[in-house]
Structures are given as structure tokens and as C-alpha cells.
Scaffold this motif. Structure first.
Motif, PDB file in Angstrom:
ATOM      1  N   PHE A 138       0.872  -1.178   0.000  1.00 16.59           N
ATOM      2  CA  PHE A 138       0.000   0.000   0.000  1.00 16.59           C
ATOM      3  C   PHE A 138       0.908   1.226   0.000  1.00 16.59           C
ATOM      4  O   PHE A 138       1.242   1.796   1.038  1.00 16.59           O
ATOM      5  N   ASP A 139       1.313   1.616  -1.216  1.00 22.14           N
ATOM      6  CA  ASP A 139       2.360   2.617  -1.369  1.00 22.14           C
ATOM      7  C   ASP A 139       1.853   4.050  -1.481  1.00 22.14           C
ATOM      8  O   ASP A 139       2.654   4.982  -1.617  1.00 22.14           O
ATOM      9  N   TYR A 140       0.551   4.247  -1.415  1.00 21.34           N
ATOM     10  CA  TYR A 140      -0.003   5.594  -1.561  1.00 21.34           C
ATOM     11  C   TYR A 140      -0.888   5.908  -0.352  1.00 21.34           C
ATOM     12  O   TYR A 140      -1.882   5.209  -0.116  1.00 21.34           O
ATOM     13  N   CYS A 141      -0.524   6.947   0.386  1.00 22.59           N
ATOM     14  CA  CYS A 141      -1.359   7.420   1.493  1.00 22.59           C
ATOM     15  C   CYS A 141      -2.303   8.479   0.938  1.00 22.59           C
ATOM     16  O   CYS A 141      -1.901   9.623   0.691  1.00 22.59           O
ATOM     17  N   VAL A 142      -3.547   8.100   0.745  1.00 24.68           N
ATOM     18  CA  VAL A 142      -4.533   8.995   0.135  1.00 24.68           C
ATOM     19  C   VAL A 142      -4.879  10.134   1.080  1.00 24.68           C
ATOM     20  O   VAL A 142      -4.967  11.297   0.673  1.00 24.68           O
ATOM     21  N   ASP A 143      -5.075   9.816   2.360  1.00 21.91           N
ATOM     22  CA  ASP A 143      -5.507  10.848   3.302  1.00 21.91           C
ATOM     23  C   ASP A 143      -5.236  10.382   4.723  1.00 21.91           C
ATOM     24  O   ASP A 143      -5.163   9.181   5.008  1.00 21.91           O
ATOM     25  N   VAL A 144      -5.057  11.379   5.611  1.00 23.08           N
ATOM     26  CA  VAL A 144      -5.029  11.159   7.052  1.00 23.08           C
ATOM     27  C   VAL A 144      -6.082  12.090   7.627  1.00 23.08           C
ATOM     28  O   VAL A 144      -6.080  13.290   7.335  1.00 23.08           O
ATOM     29  N   THR A 145      -6.976  11.558   8.423  1.00 27.22           N
ATOM     30  CA  THR A 145      -8.048  12.378   8.982  1.00 27.22           C
ATOM     31  C   THR A 145      -8.415  11.866  10.369  1.00 27.22           C
ATOM     32  O   THR A 145      -7.794  10.932  10.891  1.00 27.22           O
ATOM     33  N   ALA A 146      -9.419  12.493  10.973  1.00 22.73           N
ATOM     34  CA  ALA A 146      -9.827  12.112  12.328  1.00 22.73           C
ATOM     35  C   ALA A 146     -11.307  12.404  12.505  1.00 22.73           C
ATOM     36  O   ALA A 146     -11.917  13.131  11.718  1.00 22.73           O
ATOM     37  N   VAL A 147     -11.884  11.837  13.562  1.00 24.85           N
ATOM     38  CA  VAL A 147     -13.272  12.084  13.957  1.00 24.85           C
ATOM     39  C   VAL A 147     -13.287  12.253  15.474  1.00 24.85           C
ATOM     40  O   VAL A 147     -12.600  11.509  16.188  1.00 24.85           O
ATOM     41  N   HIS A 148     -14.060  13.232  15.953  1.00 21.19           N
ATOM     42  CA  HIS A 148     -14.097  13.538  17.382  1.00 21.19           C
ATOM     43  C   HIS A 148     -15.387  13.021  18.006  1.00 21.19           C
ATOM     44  O   HIS A 148     -16.480  13.349  17.544  1.00 21.19           O
ATOM     45  N   TYR A 149     -15.247  12.231  19.079  1.00 21.24           N
ATOM     46  CA  TYR A 149     -16.383  11.744  19.874  1.00 21.24           C
ATOM     47  C   TYR A 149     -16.169  12.213  21.315  1.00 21.24           C
ATOM     48  O   TYR A 149     -15.546  11.501  22.123  1.00 21.24           O
ATOM     49  N   PRO A 150     -16.659  13.414  21.684  1.00 14.70           N
ATOM     50  CA  PRO A 150     -16.315  14.000  22.990  1.00 14.70           C
ATOM     51  C   PRO A 150     -16.787  13.202  24.190  1.00 14.70           C
ATOM     52  O   PRO A 150     -16.213  13.345  25.274  1.00 14.70           O
ATOM     53  N   LYS A 151     -17.802  12.354  24.071  1.00 16.55           N
ATOM     54  CA  LYS A 151     -18.312  11.602  25.214  1.00 16.55           C
ATOM     55  C   LYS A 151     -17.575  10.280  25.422  1.00 16.55           C
ATOM     56  O   LYS A 151     -17.867   9.572  26.387  1.00 16.55           O
ATOM     57  N   ARG A 152     -16.685   9.960  24.540  1.00 15.38           N
ATOM     58  CA  ARG A 152     -15.966   8.692  24.637  1.00 15.38           C
ATOM     59  C   ARG A 152     -14.668   8.877  25.424  1.00 15.38           C
ATOM     60  O   ARG A 152     -14.089   9.964  25.417  1.00 15.38           O
ATOM     61  N   GLU A 153     -14.199   7.833  26.088  1.00 12.31           N
ATOM     62  CA  GLU A 153     -12.948   7.928  26.841  1.00 12.31           C
ATOM     63  C   GLU A 153     -11.787   8.248  25.898  1.00 12.31           C
ATOM     64  O   GLU A 153     -11.007   9.174  26.162  1.00 12.31           O
ATOM     65  N   LYS A 154     -11.646   7.467  24.854  1.00 15.24           N
ATOM     66  CA  LYS A 154     -10.676   7.796  23.804  1.00 15.24           C
ATOM     67  C   LYS A 154     -11.433   8.559  22.725  1.00 15.24           C
ATOM     68  O   LYS A 154     -12.122   7.967  21.893  1.00 15.24           O
ATOM     69  N   GLN A 155     -11.303   9.877  22.767  1.00 12.82           N
ATOM     70  CA  GLN A 155     -12.214  10.739  22.032  1.00 12.82           C
ATOM     71  C   GLN A 155     -11.994  10.751  20.517  1.00 12.82           C
ATOM     72  O   GLN A 155     -12.904  11.132  19.776  1.00 12.82           O
ATOM     73  N   PHE A 156     -10.835  10.358  20.043  1.00 10.90           N
ATOM     74  CA  PHE A 156     -10.525  10.548  18.624  1.00 10.90           C
ATOM     75  C   PHE A 156     -10.310   9.224  17.896  1.00 10.90           C
ATOM     76  O   PHE A 156      -9.613   8.333  18.394  1.00 10.90           O
ATOM     77  N   ASP A 157     -10.939   9.121  16.746  1.00 10.25           N
ATOM     78  CA  ASP A 157     -10.561   8.107  15.759  1.00 10.25           C
ATOM     79  C   ASP A 157      -9.536   8.750  14.828  1.00 10.25           C
ATOM     80  O   ASP A 157      -9.791   9.816  14.260  1.00 10.25           O
ATOM     81  N   LEU A 158      -8.398   8.118  14.676  1.00  8.85           N
ATOM     82  CA  LEU A 158      -7.353   8.580  13.754  1.00  8.85           C
ATOM     83  C   LEU A 158      -7.317   7.591  12.595  1.00  8.85           C
ATOM     84  O   LEU A 158      -7.187   6.384  12.814  1.00  8.85           O
ATOM     85  N   ILE A 159      -7.449   8.097  11.367  1.00 10.65           N
ATOM     86  CA  ILE A 159      -7.720   7.231  10.220  1.00 10.65           C
ATOM     87  C   ILE A 159      -6.738   7.521   9.087  1.00 10.65           C
ATOM     88  O   ILE A 159      -6.502   8.685   8.735  1.00 10.65           O
ATOM     89  N   TRP A 160      -6.197   6.442   8.502  1.00 12.40           N
ATOM     90  CA  TRP A 160      -5.367   6.529   7.307  1.00 12.40           C
ATOM     91  C   TRP A 160      -6.105   5.826   6.169  1.00 12.40           C
ATOM     92  O   TRP A 160      -6.564   4.691   6.325  1.00 12.40           O
ATOM     93  N   ILE A 161      -6.199   6.480   5.036  1.00 11.40           N
ATOM     94  CA  ILE A 161      -6.799   5.871   3.839  1.00 11.40           C
ATOM     95  C   ILE A 161      -5.652   5.522   2.898  1.00 11.40           C
ATOM     96  O   ILE A 161      -4.929   6.413   2.422  1.00 11.40           O
ATOM     97  N   LEU A 162      -5.478   4.233   2.652  1.00 13.80           N
ATOM     98  CA  LEU A 162      -4.332   3.734   1.889  1.00 13.80           C
ATOM     99  C   LEU A 162      -4.787   3.098   0.588  1.00 13.80           C
ATOM    100  O   LEU A 162      -5.868   2.507   0.518  1.00 13.80           O
ATOM    101  N   ARG A 220      -8.142  -0.509  -1.964  1.00 11.25           N
ATOM    102  CA  ARG A 220      -8.152   0.593  -0.996  1.00 11.25           C
ATOM    103  C   ARG A 220      -8.561   0.053   0.374  1.00 11.25           C
ATOM    104  O   ARG A 220      -9.553  -0.660   0.486  1.00 11.25           O
ATOM    105  N   VAL A 221      -7.803   0.431   1.409  1.00 10.65           N
ATOM    106  CA  VAL A 221      -8.064  -0.028   2.772  1.00 10.65           C
ATOM    107  C   VAL A 221      -7.866   1.148   3.720  1.00 10.65           C
ATOM    108  O   VAL A 221      -6.966   1.970   3.521  1.00 10.65           O
ATOM    109  N   ARG A 222      -8.689   1.188   4.735  1.00 12.14           N
ATOM    110  CA  ARG A 222      -8.542   2.183   5.797  1.00 12.14           C
ATOM    111  C   ARG A 222      -7.991   1.509   7.051  1.00 12.14           C
ATOM    112  O   ARG A 222      -8.407   0.395   7.390  1.00 12.14           O
ATOM    113  N   VAL A 223      -7.103   2.211   7.731  1.00 10.83           N
ATOM    114  CA  VAL A 223      -6.585   1.764   9.023  1.00 10.83           C
ATOM    115  C   VAL A 223      -7.033   2.792  10.056  1.00 10.83           C
ATOM    116  O   VAL A 223      -6.838   4.003   9.867  1.00 10.83           O
ATOM    117  N   LYS A 224      -7.631   2.317  11.136  1.00 13.30           N
ATOM    118  CA  LYS A 224      -8.179   3.216  12.152  1.00 13.30           C
ATOM    119  C   LYS A 224      -7.700   2.813  13.529  1.00 13.30           C
ATOM    120  O   LYS A 224      -7.644   1.624  13.862  1.00 13.30           O
TER     121      LYS A 224
END
Length: 239
Positions: free
Chosen positions: A125-149, A157-161
Motif C-alpha cells: 500500500f504505497d499511496y497514502c490517500v488521506d489522514v483524517t480524524a473524527v471527534h467523539y467527545p463523550k468517549r474515553e478515547k475521544q478521537f478516531d485517527l484514520i489513514w486511507i491507503l 483501498r483499505v482504511r486503518v483506524k
């Protein structure tokens, strides 16, 4: 006799008889029938009690309840040769799922940096299409950190979260995909997530003097906009 004949009445013509003729002396002639009077109905009895108060109008019927929201699609387990290969290395540390044809891998934050390296070096998976995140303020670990490869060799195409807590940093992926440089800067600018080892981690969309991170769910963007415009431009914001 001459006087009696003088005042006697002539007999009625024909066989007609005088009224009362043939009746015995002293009898009373019956009166003709008289129409019976129409009885007048009695008026309804007048109640001496106080009148009952008028009952209040009935409330309008409640509108029918809205139909239940249909259950949408949900993620389901994903299996493939790629998943089988990664499971041999990480076991329960990863959770491969698919949602509407989009395949992704949820990884524990402790193994995510190594997993990203393997996705490029071994799985191509030689191309990193995007790096992004999602915020869930009520969750203990508030952020999903996501790579789109994306893999050109595999045409896949696969996402790693992974999930991280507020204030927690994550190792930069610019050493794996140099194109992640500006993508990580955008995540830092919008969410405030820091990437350890990034060569130039600073804002990329907003000015350096801006306060806060607009894509967090607890961010009041209107107030921040008014404050920045007044301080830096000396005018009232149009918001």
C-alpha cells in the motif's frame, strides 16, 4: 173557533213535519256535537337547581407517532487473504470490518505504527490517500485517527483506524509516506492532534494566532471568529 183558525199555521207542504213534532211534551232536544278542544301540552318543569357549567372542549387528538427509524446498514466482519496474513501477526490486536463495500482495519494504538509500516512494505500500500480524524467527545478515547491507503499493485483501498485520547500524540507517518506531511498538519490544525517526529507541525489552514481547533465537536466557531477578526483586523465580524 173562528179565532183559532185565524191564528193557526198552515200545515207544511208535503210530508215535512214541524220541528219538535211527534216528540213528547217535556223532552229535551240534544245539542249538536261540538269539536273537542286540542289539549295544550304542559310546559317542562322548571328546575330550581343552578345550571351545570359547560364542559371544557375536548383537546385535539395527538398526531400519530412518527414511524420508527429504519435500521441502517452496519459493519460486518471482513475476511480476505490480506486479513488472514495480518491476523497471523497481530491476532486479536486488529478487527477487520467492512461497511458498504469499504474495508477497514481497527487496530490498537500500540500496534498501529508498526501495522502502517507493514501495510506499505509487505502489503504494497504505497499511496497514502488521506489522514483524517473524527471527534467523539463523550468517549474515553475521544478521537478516531484514520489513514486511507491505496495499493496500485493490488488495485485495492483499505482504511486503518485507531483510537487515541484527548491530548495523546501519535508517531508521524511521514517517515513511511512523505505525502502525509501536509495531511498531518491539517489534522493538527482542525483537531489539535500532535504527531511526534513531524518536521514542521504547524497550522496549514488557519492563521497561527487562531485559538482552538474547528473540527472538534466542542468548538464554538462563531465566537472564535469574532474574537480573531476584532483582534487582528480591528473590525466587527460579519458572522
Amino acid at each position: 173557533m173562528a179565532d183559532e183558525n185565524k191564528f193557526s199555521s198552515p200545515p207544511p207542504p208535503g210530508n215535512a213535519q214541524m220541528p219538535g213534532a211527534g216528540k213528547q211534551s217535556g223532552s229535551v232536544e240534544p245539542l249538536p256535537p261540538v269539536d273537542k278542544p286540542v289539549p295544550i301540552p304542559n310546559p317542562p318543569p322548571t328546575s330550581t337547581s343552578e345550571p351545570k357549567p359547560a364542559s371544557p372542549p375536548k383537546a385535539a387528538a395527538a398526531p400519530p407517532a412518527a414511524p420508527a427509524k429504519p435500521i441502517g446498514p452496519a459493519p460486518v466482519p471482513w475476511d480476505s487473504p490480506l486479513v488472514a496474513s495480518l491476523r497471523r501477526q497481530y491476532g486479536s490486536g486488529i478487527e477487520p470490518l467492512t461497511y458498504l463495500g469499504q474495508n477497514y482495519i481497527v487496530a490498537d494504538s500500540s500496534i498501529a505504527p508498526e501495522l502502517l509500516q507493514i501495510m506499505r512494505d509487505e502489503e504494497r500500500f504505497d499511496y497514502c490517500v488521506d489522514v483524517t480524524a473524527v471527534h467523539y467527545p463523550k468517549r474515553e478515547k475521544q478521537f478516531d485517527l484514520i489513514w486511507i491507503l491505496y495499493s496500485f499493485q493490488r488495485n485495492e483501498r483499505v482504511r486503518v483506524k485507531t483510537m487515541i485520547a484527548d491530548g495523546e500524540s501519535f508517531p508521524t507517518s511521514t517517515t513511511i509516506w512523505p505525502a502525509a506531511n501536509w495531511l498531518e498538519r491539517e489534522v493538527f490544525d482542525m483537531f489539535g492532534i500532535k504527531f511526534d517526529g513531524h518536521s514542521d507541525l504547524k497550522r496549514i489552514l488557519l492563521p497561527e494566532g487562531w485559538k482552538g481547533h474547528p473540527l472538534r465537536k466542542d468548538y464554538g466557531i462563531i465566537q472564535q471568529d469574532k474574537e480573531w477578526v476584532q483582534i487582528n483586523l480591528g473590525i466587527e465580524s460579519g458572522q
